[in-house]
Design a protein around this motif. Structure first.
Motif, short mmCIF file in Angstrom:
data_model
loop_
_atom_site.label_atom_id
_atom_site.label_comp_id
_atom_site.label_asym_id
_atom_site.label_seq_id
_atom_site.Cartn_x
_atom_site.Cartn_y
_atom_site.Cartn_z
N LEU A 24 -29.23 7.84 -8.46
CA LEU A 24 -29.47 8.09 -9.68
C LEU A 24 -27.98 8.24 -10.24
O LEU A 24 -27.84 7.65 -11.73
N ALA A 25 -27.04 8.59 -9.73
CA ALA A 25 -25.97 9.17 -10.23
C ALA A 25 -25.21 7.81 -10.40
O ALA A 25 -24.22 7.57 -11.14
N ALA A 26 -25.29 6.80 -9.52
CA ALA A 26 -24.86 5.30 -9.47
C ALA A 26 -25.16 4.81 -10.74
O ALA A 26 -24.39 4.51 -11.53
N GLY A 27 -26.65 4.57 -10.91
CA GLY A 27 -26.92 3.96 -12.00
C GLY A 27 -26.39 2.77 -12.75
O GLY A 27 -25.89 1.89 -11.80
N LEU A 28 -26.13 2.45 -13.94
CA LEU A 28 -25.40 1.53 -14.49
C LEU A 28 -24.50 2.07 -15.38
O LEU A 28 -24.38 2.95 -15.96
N THR A 29 -23.24 1.43 -15.12
CA THR A 29 -22.20 1.63 -16.11
C THR A 29 -21.69 0.62 -16.86
O THR A 29 -21.65 -0.83 -16.40
N ILE A 306 -22.22 -9.49 -17.24
CA ILE A 306 -22.39 -8.74 -15.98
C ILE A 306 -21.23 -9.01 -14.88
O ILE A 306 -20.84 -10.00 -14.76
N ASN A 307 -20.84 -7.93 -14.40
CA ASN A 307 -19.89 -7.93 -13.27
C ASN A 307 -20.46 -8.49 -11.94
O ASN A 307 -21.53 -8.18 -11.29
N GLU A 314 -29.58 -6.43 -10.41
CA GLU A 314 -30.93 -6.44 -10.84
C GLU A 314 -31.31 -5.66 -11.98
O GLU A 314 -32.05 -5.57 -13.13
N ASP A 315 -30.79 -4.44 -11.84
CA ASP A 315 -30.96 -3.30 -12.91
C ASP A 315 -30.07 -3.80 -14.16
O ASP A 315 -30.42 -3.44 -15.29
N ALA A 316 -28.95 -4.28 -13.86
CA ALA A 316 -28.03 -4.66 -14.99
C ALA A 316 -28.82 -5.67 -15.77
O ALA A 316 -28.76 -5.75 -16.88
N LEU A 319 -31.21 -4.24 -18.28
CA LEU A 319 -30.52 -3.82 -19.28
C LEU A 319 -30.16 -4.91 -20.51
O LEU A 319 -30.37 -5.01 -21.59
N LEU A 320 -29.62 -6.08 -19.66
CA LEU A 320 -29.19 -7.17 -20.46
C LEU A 320 -30.52 -7.76 -21.37
O LEU A 320 -30.42 -8.31 -22.46
N THR A 321 -31.74 -7.84 -20.51
CA THR A 321 -32.93 -8.16 -21.28
C THR A 321 -33.22 -7.40 -22.53
O THR A 321 -33.71 -7.99 -23.41
N TRP A 322 -33.19 -6.08 -22.30
CA TRP A 322 -33.76 -5.17 -23.42
C TRP A 322 -32.47 -5.59 -24.52
O TRP A 322 -32.89 -5.36 -25.53
#
Length: 416
Positions: A24-29, A306-307, A314-316, A319-322
């Motif tokens: 959870l801490a990693a998440g997305l930045t 995206i980096n 995949e999580d990135a 967010l991009l899709t949203w």
């Protein structure tokens, strides 16, 4: 043996406690230069996204605009950058892509780019248009703000032609109570990004003139370009007496306090002027003559990529899709006033001046800043030379013909 089992069990127990929290801490930045958007992301955008994807942590980590480009490239190269990269238009991001520091977004069976017209993707594509590396977010539009109080007092109307524009400036000047044009020369960028790129397209015919300059079919010494410097030289008499030391912040204050009739501006200025409680409207750059085609600089300003070394790719993409959705377009357009969604979604614009400016798209031909694509390559950049030359023309230190010759020489040098 019993001790080993207990030790293993203990380690598994600690791992069970630590792993979810670490994940959870990693998440997305998200990397960005938009420091002003931090509260928006933290209080509006991230919560909206998390309602669709509960439990997916997102951190918005902006860097000061002047430090962003260099710092971002260092972090991307070192593998310490965030998962999503806020992209500047054209070469700044293209150079990152060429170095393998941005993910290619098209040609992978992903649909994020389907909601954007081809014109919106131009700022984040290779020169041949075959590869796209950032998804468009928003553009800004150039024009003029005017004080409704001063216009009513002096019986003025927003102009549509060059003659009407100078006539109203002359009325304000002769009245002697207000500064006709809130434009300073200290920062220099306004003379290029707002005046030259705002008023100029009506004279060089927007995209046709820009593309002809890129192809070499036109030169900056041609009449349609030199005419714009002539126009700029005429503005000098309508500036404040302290224009040479006047910053953009000073211009905002001069207009916002009701001491200037007209403020050459970008849509990004709506929020700061609105905060000063001034009743104001906007009009597009005037056309040279009655019946002429209106042109606006509808400049692609911000994208998202995206980096390629992200560990949460995949999580990135989630967010991009949203960020390609109607929901995001509505929120961003109306919460970051003056930044207009580049998507195909129909967005109801709530701020009246922002709506005025966005509606210009219906009646005016759109173009981007003259040197933004391809022409700005080389060192020193054409952009830097434009800033200096425009300011000298407005200060009366350089004639329009001299400005045209100087900038064509600069263009010839940068093309080598």
């Amino acid at each position: 043996m019993l001790i080993q089992h207990r030790l293993l069990a203990g380690l598994l127990y600690v791992g069970a406690l630590v792993s979810p929290a670490s994940s959870l801490a990693a998440g997305l930045t998200i990397e960005s230069w938009r420091v002003d958007d931090k509260v928006l992301w933290e209080e509006v955008l991230i919560p909206a996204f998390q309602r669709k994807h509960p439990g997916l942590a997102v951190k918005f980590a902006p860097t000061a605009p002047t430090e962003y480009d260099a710092g971002l490239q260092q972090r991307l190269s070192a593998g310490t950058a965030g998962d999503l990269i806020t992209c500047r238009p054209f070469d700044a991001s293209l150079n990152l892509y060429k170095k393998g520091l941005l993910e290619r977004l098209d040609g992978q069976g992903r649909a994020q780019l389907d909601d954007f017209p081809a014109s919106a993707k131009l700022a984040w594509q290779t020169d041949d248009g075959r590869e796209t590396y950032c998804m468009p977010i928003a553009s800004v539009i150039h024009g003029f703000f005017y004080s409704k109080k001063i216009f009513a007092e002096l019986n003025l109307q927003p102009p549509s032609t060059e003659a009407e524009f100078f006539r109203l400036l002359e009325v304000v000047k002769s009245q002697g109570k207000y500064t006709p044009l809130a434009l300073g020369l200290a920062d220099q960028w306004e003379t290029h990004q707002v005046i030259f790129n705002g008023m100029g397209p009506a004279y060089w015919q927007g995209e046709a003139g820009r593309k002809a300059l890129i192809s070499g079919k036109k030169k900056l010494t041609d009449a349609e370009f030199e005419t714009v410097w002539t126009l700029m030289a005429r503005l000098r008499t309508y500036l404040s007496k302290s224009a040479s030391t006047q910053t953009n912040a000073d211009s905002q204050s001069l207009f916002g306090l009701g001491r200037a009739a007209v403020y050459p501006a970008g849509s990004w200025d709506i929020g700061p002027i609105r905060a000063q409680s001034l009743d104001f409207g906007a009009f597009p750059p005037p056309v040279p003559k009655a019946g002429g085609v209106c042109h606006i600089s509808d400049h692609s300003d911000i994208g998202i990529g995206i980096n390629p070394r992200s560990k949460n790719k995949e999580d990135a993409y989630k967010l991009l899709t949203w960020m390609a959705s109607q929901e995001f377009a509505d929120l961003y357009t109306n919460k970051v006033t003056g930044f207009f969604s580049l998507s195909n979604h129909l967005v109801p614009v709530l701020d009246p001046v922002a709506k005025q400016m966005m509606d210009w798209r219906k009646s005016c031909a759109s173009t981007i800043r003259l040197n933004a694509q391809i022409l700005n390559r080389g060192r020193p950049t054409l952009e830097a030379d434009f800033w200096a030359v425009h300011s000298q023309v407005l200060a009366g230190k350089l004639s329009p013909a001299e400005a045209a010759a100087k900038m064509q020489a600069s263009l010839n040098h940068s093309a080598k």
